[in-house]
Design an enzyme around this catalytic site. Structure first.
Site, short mmCIF file in Angstrom:
data_model
loop_
_atom_site.label_atom_id
_atom_site.label_comp_id
_atom_site.label_asym_id
_atom_site.label_seq_id
_atom_site.Cartn_x
_atom_site.Cartn_y
_atom_site.Cartn_z
N HIS A 35 0.77 -1.23 0.15
CA HIS A 35 0.20 0.04 -0.18
C HIS A 35 0.93 1.06 0.16
CE1 HIS A 35 -4.04 -1.92 0.48
NE2 HIS A 35 -2.87 -3.02 1.83
N HIS A 265 -4.47 3.77 -2.76
CA HIS A 265 -4.76 3.35 -1.74
C HIS A 265 -3.79 1.88 -1.62
CE1 HIS A 265 -6.02 1.93 1.79
NE2 HIS A 265 -6.30 0.62 1.58
N GLU A 414 -16.45 -3.54 25.27
CA GLU A 414 -15.80 -5.26 25.65
C GLU A 414 -14.73 -5.15 24.32
OE1 GLU A 414 -19.75 -6.76 26.78
OE2 GLU A 414 -18.29 -5.12 24.76
N HIS A 476 -26.95 -15.42 26.18
CA HIS A 476 -25.48 -15.26 27.18
C HIS A 476 -24.56 -16.73 27.12
CE1 HIS A 476 -26.98 -11.48 27.47
NE2 HIS A 476 -26.82 -11.22 27.85
#
Length: 672
Positions: A35, A265, A414, A476
């Protein structure tokens, strides 16, 4: 854009930045892969940062009080490699640049922290570096509060692109950083308005400066090709009382015919276009050639931090022997000598009292004795403190008024929690651990995987580890997560059966230096199964004989965690019928697999019926049931082959057939 005017206005700066661009073009051309655009676009920003602001000593890349430079946009790795080579980093030579993206090279396609000093973290999955950077900045705050600014006094700079800021982790990370006012954190946004598919507006119209301001950051918007503006912005950012985002308006593929297009890119490998771009820069060197005066100027930049490092080493030497030894110990990642004795004492206490505890509560008991001994532990939870049992009374809360606090309220983040913990572990001097439900490793998974790839000892405390969590139901209840985690290379997954095994697992986690740990812990209470005290850490073997057969051994029951209790009850049923039954507790499959074959043979000898018992899916179990001298006709698995359900835990274990009666009957069926 008039390149000649820019070159003539700042010729010294121009050719230092052009060296980054030229090396990038040469390396990507030679590899026919990579890149190019981002390093070409951000070369001006990187040059000003390294020359005028970044505190580092290229000859000593691991100096603890260096500023950290994190390339979150890891696809632009040649920017980092060029900077390391030019400044004189001993690990990144010109040969490494020539071998960009080739087998065995330190210059991998995306930066990998284990390959060379000076690469602070492994990036590639976009946004991870932003999350890591928050952890680096938190670690600096905590250690500065503990040891003083004469020993810890540095900044964290993270370079991110549009992709990093689109990824959801960036929102988690920047709001956490804003809440904590991490003033030593500076984000440099490569604002080039291009993604792989084309203009950013194809998929996103977010006001990124507005988003950062809303998250509590200061924002400075500049021309990313104007060295004076870059310098001024960095100077202002270093004086800020909150984190700063510098929005650097840049041109991807700067100076190339593909500038400002999606083509820039990727790999710009056309030979003639490469030559034309270098000519536009006024660059006369051949492939991988940097003029001596430019290389010397860069090496001077790399050496300017040496006097600062010398002064710092003098200040470190002036500390008391105790404080200096403590700093050096935690920087080396060594556990304190008292840890082993502390764990042994707790094991003895628990063996004698034999409490019935959920292993999440067992974990809390371990932390209550470990955290005072290991002042480098930093705990936290993703808004589940009371459920994960990760807070102990001595830690104090890390906050604006208490930078010595060692417990972080991560909120419902999280992904950012896991990435920030990785950043703390990479920073050094911190032993991070943090909790959520095992099912929500789905939300933390990219960072958990990268911890293993980066070989860092982050500890993930994952509670509510099975259908045993009960009424919250299948959303869960993790059934496939143990298999997923065990499939990850360089990962240790512990599922302890009681407080003793939990303590042993924590000891192994806190003495690990290159392997992350997942502690899969129960919500429901479990009896103490290790009532005979031993100073040895049996969990370190991965599996061991917990209860042996009386009489001829006909059955081996292998279980983990909460199902060890079921295995012991099934053994009682079978032994009552004179069916000799061994119970093997297997708290860590990975460690058992590492044991010598002779030990594994002693634990799992040939001949007997084998039954694996775990309230999860079977995937990963067949090595122990069918391999290692096992046979398909004499093996079975008692566990889950579906998602769970919403009901009390006891009802669920009976409904899904994970009971001592079911195990005993399966053994009798296999014996015929």
């Amino acid at each position: 854009m008039d390149l000649n005017a820019l070159r003539n206005a700042n010729p010294d700066h121009w050719f230092k930045a052009a060296a980054i661009r030229a090396l990038t073009l040469d390396a990507v051309h030679a590899a026919n892969s990579g890149h190019s655009g981002m390093p070409m676009g951000m070369a001006d920003v990187a040059t000003v940062l390294f020359e005028k602001h970044l505190k580092f000593d290229a000859a000593r890349p691991e100096w603890p009080d260096r500023d950290r430079f994190i390339l979150s946009a890891g696809h632009g790795s040649m920017l980092l490699y060029a900077l390391l080579y030019l400044t004189g980093n001993p690990d990144i030579t010109l040969d490494e640049i020539r071998n960009f993206r080739q087998l065995g090279a330190k210059t991998a396609g995306h930066p990998e922290n284990t390959l060379a000093r000076g690469i602070e973290t492994t990036t590639g999955p976009l946004g991870q570096g932003v999350g890591n950077a928050v952890g680096f900045a938190i670690a600096e705050e905590i250690l500065r509060a503990r040891f003083g600014s004469r020993i810890v006094d540095h900044y964290t700079y993270v370079m991110a692109g549009d992709g990093c800021l689109m990824e959801g982790i960036s929102q988690e990370a920047i709001t956490l950083a804003g809440r904590q006012k991490l003033s030593r954190l500076i984000l440099l946004w490569d604002n080039n308005n291009i993604t792989i598919d084309g203009k950013r507006e194809l998929s996103d119209t977010t006001d990124q400066p507005g988003r950062f301001r809303a998250a509590g950051w200061d924002v400075i918007e500049i021309d990313g090709h104007d060295p004076a503006m870059i310098d001024d912005a960095l100077t202002r950012a270093r004086r800020n009382d909150r984190p700063t985002m510098i929005a650097c308006k840049t041109h991807i593929g700067f100076g190339h015919v593909a500038q400002d297009t999606a083509k820039a890119h990727g790999a710009l490998t056309d030979e003639q276009q490469l030559l034309d771009t270098k000519a536009a820069y006024g660059w006369t060197g051949g492939p991988f050639e940097v003029p001596a005066e430019v290389k010397s100027a860069w090496e001077a930049i790399g050496a300017k931090g040496a006097p600062l490092r010398d002064e710092w080493e003098g200040r470190l030497a002036a500390l008391s022997d105790r404080k200096r030894a403590e700093f050096e110990r935690i920087e080396a990642g060594e556990a304190p000598k008292r840890l082993a004795a502390t764990i042994r004492a707790l094991k003895k206490q628990m063996s004698d009292s034999a409490p019935k505890l959920a292993t999440r509560a067992s974990s809390e008991k371990v932390l209550e004795v470990v955290n005072p001994v290991m002042a480098e532990t930093v705990g936290g939870s993703a808004d589940l403190t009371g459920s994960n049992n990760t807070l102990t009374a001595d830690l104090g809360i890390f906050d604006l008024d208490n930078r010595k606090g060692r417990y972080i309220h991560y909120g419902i983040r999280e992904h950012a929690m896991a990435a920030a913990m990785n950043g703390m572990a990479l920073h050094g001097g911190i032993r991070p651990y943090g909790g959520t439900f095992l099912c929500f490793t789905d939300y933390a998974r990219p960072s958990v995987r990268l911890a293993a790839l980066m070989e860092i000892p982050t500890v993930f405390v994952m509670t509510h580890d099975s259908i045993g969590l009960g009424e919250d139901g299948p959303t869960h209840q993790p059934v496939e997560h143990l298999a997923m985690l065990r499939a990850t290379p360089n990962m240790r997954v512990f599922r302890p059966a009681d407080t003793i095994e939990t303590a042993e697992a924590w000891e192994l986690a806190l003495t690990s230096t290159r392997t992350p740990t997942v502690l899969a812990l129960t919500r429901q209470g479990l009896p103490t199964v290790r009532t005979e005290h031993t100073t040895r850490n049996l969990t370190a073997r991965g599996a061991y004989v917990l209860a042996d057969a009386v009489g001829k051994r006909q059955v081996i029951l292998i279980a983990t965690g909460s199902e060890v209790e079921i295995a012991l009850k099934a053994r009682d049923l079978l032994q009552a019928q004179d069916i000799g039954t061994r119970v093997v507790s297997m708290p860590c499959m990975e460690l058992f697999a590492e044991q010598e074959e002779s030990y594994r043979r002693r634990v799992l000898p040939a001949g007997a019926v084998r039954i694996g018992i775990e309230a999860a899916v079977r995937l990963g179990w067949d090595r122990w049931l069918l391999g290692e001298r096992g046979r398909e006709g004499k093996a079975a698995f008692i566990g889950m082959d579906s998602f769970g359900a919403s009901a009390p835990a006891g009802d669920l274990f009976r409904f899904f057939g994970i009971t001592a009666d079911a195990v005993a009957q399966k053994a009798r069926d296999l014996l015929g």
